[in-house]
Scaffold this motif. Structure first.
Motif, PDB file in Angstrom:
ATOM      1  N   LYS A  49      16.862  29.112 -23.401  1.00  0.00           N
ATOM      2  CA  LYS A  49      16.673  28.831 -24.828  1.00  0.00           C
ATOM      3  C   LYS A  49      16.915  30.086 -25.668  1.00  0.00           C
ATOM      4  N   PHE A  79      20.757  26.843 -24.658  1.00  0.00           N
ATOM      5  CA  PHE A  79      20.292  25.815 -25.584  1.00  0.00           C
ATOM      6  C   PHE A  79      20.001  26.524 -26.897  1.00  0.00           C
ATOM      7  N   SER A  81      19.139  27.119 -30.833  1.00  0.00           N
ATOM      8  CA  SER A  81      18.461  26.692 -32.063  1.00  0.00           C
ATOM      9  C   SER A  81      18.694  27.779 -33.109  1.00  0.00           C
ATOM     10  N   SER A 121      12.925  24.538 -32.245  1.00  0.00           N
ATOM     11  CA  SER A 121      13.982  23.910 -31.443  1.00  0.00           C
ATOM     12  C   SER A 121      14.994  23.169 -32.306  1.00  0.00           C
ATOM     13  N   ASP A 133      16.881  19.973 -24.118  1.00  0.00           N
ATOM     14  CA  ASP A 133      15.906  21.051 -24.299  1.00  0.00           C
ATOM     15  C   ASP A 133      15.121  21.229 -23.006  1.00  0.00           C
TER      16      ASP A 133
END
Length: 486
Positions: A49, A79, A81, A121, A133
């Motif tokens: 992330k 991932f 964001s 997120s 996620d």
């Protein structure tokens, strides 16, 4: 001779020759200290992330068909964001100029902002995101300021200064300040993206000098050795087609042509936003470097805790404490130890009793009748009561134990030696071996005996720092040495 180093030197020589023949003079940035392991540009094996703090330039960079950064990062198992205008507590997302970074990372609101940032997120801009996620917090924090931040006033060699706004000196000061937060979070990887260049050359020399400082001097001047901070020179990549910050032919290349300090890829003569070609060039150069930065960071951590680098001063003691079953850390997903967190009196009771009796020890059930502030169902109540029953503590006064209070280094000396030698132990009289622990001061006898037994050498410069809180990394060293843990 090392093949990789030889190849890197050949590449450098060829670059110089090519530029010389073309009439340009290249400048090769000073090399960053080489890692102790081979650089690895392969993507993470599992989804990681990442969150990007940005405004419009970052939004364009992420966008499909423009910079393609979002989809390229996804293809590399990130991932992604992001934040944007208006994001977060107190709309902190509005403020991403260089001087604003102290509010993000070095203010009374930092923990509030970071809690929101680590748990964000949402995309907050448009780019392809098909990965699921994986849960948990964002591990990688990427942040950048926009092109107005390349209009730095002052002089190229100005030293750090707490005064000013967009100046070379104040920009250096800001980055030195926020480095202190990064040092407290080795469990996160922070990636600085330098601000893109302007077409106006008024302050271009200052912008070049500041970004060279970030690349080559910032971390070394601060003696920063943790692998959780890295810089990508977005500015340099956008100042010319032959200016690069990339991984190529087995080595990281940071090269630019002297005098090319303004934007080569503007959206238009009236718009300093990088165009699609420049943004895509930056994507192509950034992502492999990000993989290297990530692998350096992850490859440097211990085999147990993600926030304890293998080079950390207390790493071996922390691992020994874990292997002895005295601690399981401060988090299990991911495994973290929180080395810089202070030790509370409640935690201390558990640590010392396990050190005394072994990892399998379980104290009798608490009664809730010994300390007024420790009811039977309180955290560590059984351990605290047993701590008192064994005569190691009588509490903090007034019939209380103060379970949430932090333990000082002076108090720890008493607790450790009583745990090691028994409740009736009395140490020899102090002679005054530490400058800040005069004979007759609180716990002086205990502190000196702790040193005489080789459990501590103090806090430096002939001092012990008796009133300072004990941190979890220090606690690991104290326990391993006091109880001779394997």
């Amino acid at each position: 001779m090392n093949t990789k180093k030889s190849l890197s030197r050949i590449i450098t020589i060829l670059i110089v020759v090519i530029f010389f023949l073309s009439g340009a003079v290249p400048t090769l940035a000073a090399p960053v200290s080489a890692p102790l392991y081979a650089d690895d540009p392969t993507p993470p094996a599992q989804t990681v992330k990442l969150i990007f703090i940005h405004h419009s330039t970052g939004e364009n960079w992420l966008a499909d068909g423009y910079g393609n950064l979002g989809i390229t990062l996804e293809q590399n198992n990130y991932f992604v964001s992001g934040t944007n205008y208006g994001w977060g507590p107190n709309a902190i997302g509005d403020r991403t100029d260089i001087p604003n970074w102290t509010e993000w990372f070095r203010s009374g609101d930092t923990e509030t902002y970071m809690n929101a940032l680590f748990n964000e997120s949402g995309q907050n801009s448009s780019y392809t995101r098909n990965l699921t996620d994986p849960g948990g917090e964002n591990e990688i924090i990427v942040f950048k300021s926009c092109f107005p931040n390349s209009a730095l006033e002052g002089s190229p060699t100005d030293p750090p200064s707490p005064d000013g706004w967009l100046t070379v000196g104040h920009a250096k000061y800001v980055y030195n300040e926020i480095l202190q937060y990064f040092a407290s979070r080795p469990d996160k990887l922070f990636i600085v993206i330098t601000a893109p260049p302007l077409q106006d050359g008024t302050y271009a020399e200052n912008a070049r000098a500041f970004n060279e400082w970030l690349m080559n001097d910032w971390l070394t001047e601060n003696g920063y050795t943790l692998p959780n901070v890295a810089v990508f020179d977005f500015y340099n990549v956008l100042t010319g087609p032959d200016n690069h910050h990339r991984y190529i032919n087995g080595a990281i290349e940071h090269v630019f042509t002297a005098g090319m300090n303004t934007s080569y890829y503007p959206s238009s003569p009236a718009d300093d936003h990088p165009n699609a070609a420049g943004s895509q060039k930056a994507t192509n150069e950034f992502v492999s470097l990000l993989n290297i930065f990530y692998n350096r960071w992850r490859g440097s951590t211990t085999s147990i805790f993600t926030d304890v680098p293998s080079t950390y001063w207390a790493a071996s003691y922390i691992e020994r404490l874990y292997n002895a079953g005295i601690t399981s850390g401060c988090s299990t997903s991911p495994m973290m130890y929180c080395p810089l967190a202070p030790v509370t009196r409640a935690q201390m009771a558990i640590f010392i009793l396990r050190g005394m009796h072994g990892s399998a020890y379980i104290p009798p059930t608490a009664t809730g009748t010994i300390f007024g502030d420790v009811p039977a169902d309180a955290f560590a109540a059984a351990w605290i009561e047993q701590f008192a029953n064994e005569g190691i503590t009588s509490g903090c006064g007034g019939g209380n134990y103060c379970p949430d209070a932090n333990v000082t280094r002076a108090q720890m000396a008493i607790f450790l030696l009583k745990g090691e030698h028994g409740a009736s132990y009395v140490p020899p009289v102090a002679t005054g071996i530490f400058t800040d622990v005069p004979v007759g001061s609180f716990a002086a006898d205990w502190i000196e005996q702790l040193a005489n037994e080789g459990i501590t050498s103090g806090c430096g410069d002939g001092n012990y720092c008796p009133d300072a809180d004990v941190t979890r990394d220090q606690m690991a060293v104290f326990l391993v040495r006091a109880f001779s843990l394997p």
